[in-house]
Scaffold this active site. Structure first.
Site, PDB file in Angstrom:
ATOM      1  N   TYR A  40      36.564  30.489  41.147  1.00 36.74           N
ATOM      2  CA  TYR A  40      35.143  30.137  41.117  1.00 36.74           C
ATOM      3  C   TYR A  40      34.288  31.336  40.723  1.00 36.74           C
ATOM      4  CZ  TYR A  40      30.547  28.532  42.495  1.00 36.74           C
ATOM      5  OH  TYR A  40      29.229  28.205  42.477  1.00 36.74           O
ATOM      6  N   HIS A  95      27.528  37.926  38.049  1.00 40.30           N
ATOM      7  CA  HIS A  95      26.850  36.695  37.643  1.00 40.30           C
ATOM      8  C   HIS A  95      25.408  37.017  37.256  1.00 40.30           C
ATOM      9  CE1 HIS A  95      29.625  34.011  40.364  1.00 40.30           C
ATOM     10  NE2 HIS A  95      30.302  34.725  39.490  1.00 40.30           N
ATOM     11  N   HIS A 123      23.803  39.423  40.273  1.00 39.77           N
ATOM     12  CA  HIS A 123      24.515  39.843  41.483  1.00 39.77           C
ATOM     13  C   HIS A 123      26.004  39.954  41.204  1.00 39.77           C
ATOM     14  CE1 HIS A 123      24.440  35.434  41.517  1.00 39.77           C
ATOM     15  NE2 HIS A 123      25.611  35.489  42.144  1.00 39.77           N
ATOM     16  N   HIS A 149      29.987  39.700  42.886  1.00 41.08           N
ATOM     17  CA  HIS A 149      30.907  39.256  43.925  1.00 41.08           C
ATOM     18  C   HIS A 149      32.108  40.196  43.858  1.00 41.08           C
ATOM     19  CE1 HIS A 149      29.006  35.308  44.665  1.00 41.08           C
ATOM     20  NE2 HIS A 149      28.642  35.420  43.401  1.00 41.08           N
TER      21      HIS A 149
END
Length: 159
Positions: free
Chosen positions: A25, A125, A133, A135
């Site tokens: 994801y 992203h 941001h 991840h």
């Protein structure tokens, strides 16, 4: 002006999560979880502008492939409620160029996590909505100098 945001969470089977699904994801990738046989296809997900896996020098080189890394994590963790990964989500200053943001995240992750022996999977992203941001998914078990998985560290209780 940049607005600071950072959240940290654990990806755990006990909460119905999968490290492979989480990595797919966040990276906008198509990965199959060998633990349960489920394929997670997020290749149509928009806004993923950069992904990479960073490894300590002693980690097996095949772990640079996120499917190999996260399936290895899923295999080593036997418990049905196992903690599989840590995730850190960090806001990036929108005043930075994309290259500056990538460089900032890469250097921070190397300094704070990879140099401490952790494998890190980064996904940045940016949907051009003012909320760029990153991840960062991190392994929980250490990788020993010989490239094998180490034991999870015991929790410390401070009084």
């Amino acid at each position: 002006m940049a607005i600071y945001h950072c959240s940290i969470k654990i990806i755990s089977r006990g909460k119905g999560k999968s490290a492979v699904a989480a990595a797919a994801y966040r990276s906008g990738d198509n990965l199959t979880n060998e633990y349960d046989g489920i394929t997670h296809d997020y290749t149509r997900k928009g806004g993923v502008v950069h992904t990479e896996v960073l490894l300590p020098d002693h980690a097996p080189s095949e772990y640079v492939n996120r499917a190999v890394l996260w399936n290895a994590v899923e295999r080593i963790e036997k418990a049905k409620n196992a903690q599989l990964a840590r995730e850190i989500e960090i806001a990036l200053p929108k005043e930075l160029t994309r290259e500056q943001g990538i460089s900032l995240v890469r250097e921070y992750v190397k300094e704070q996590f990879v140099n401490a022996g952790m494998c890190a999977d980064i996904a940045i992203h940016d949907k051009n909505d003012g909320n760029p941001h990153a991840h960062v998914m991190l392994i929980i078990r250490p990788i020993e100098q010989d490239g094998t998985w180490g034991a999870k560290q015991k929790k410390r209780v401070y009084s």
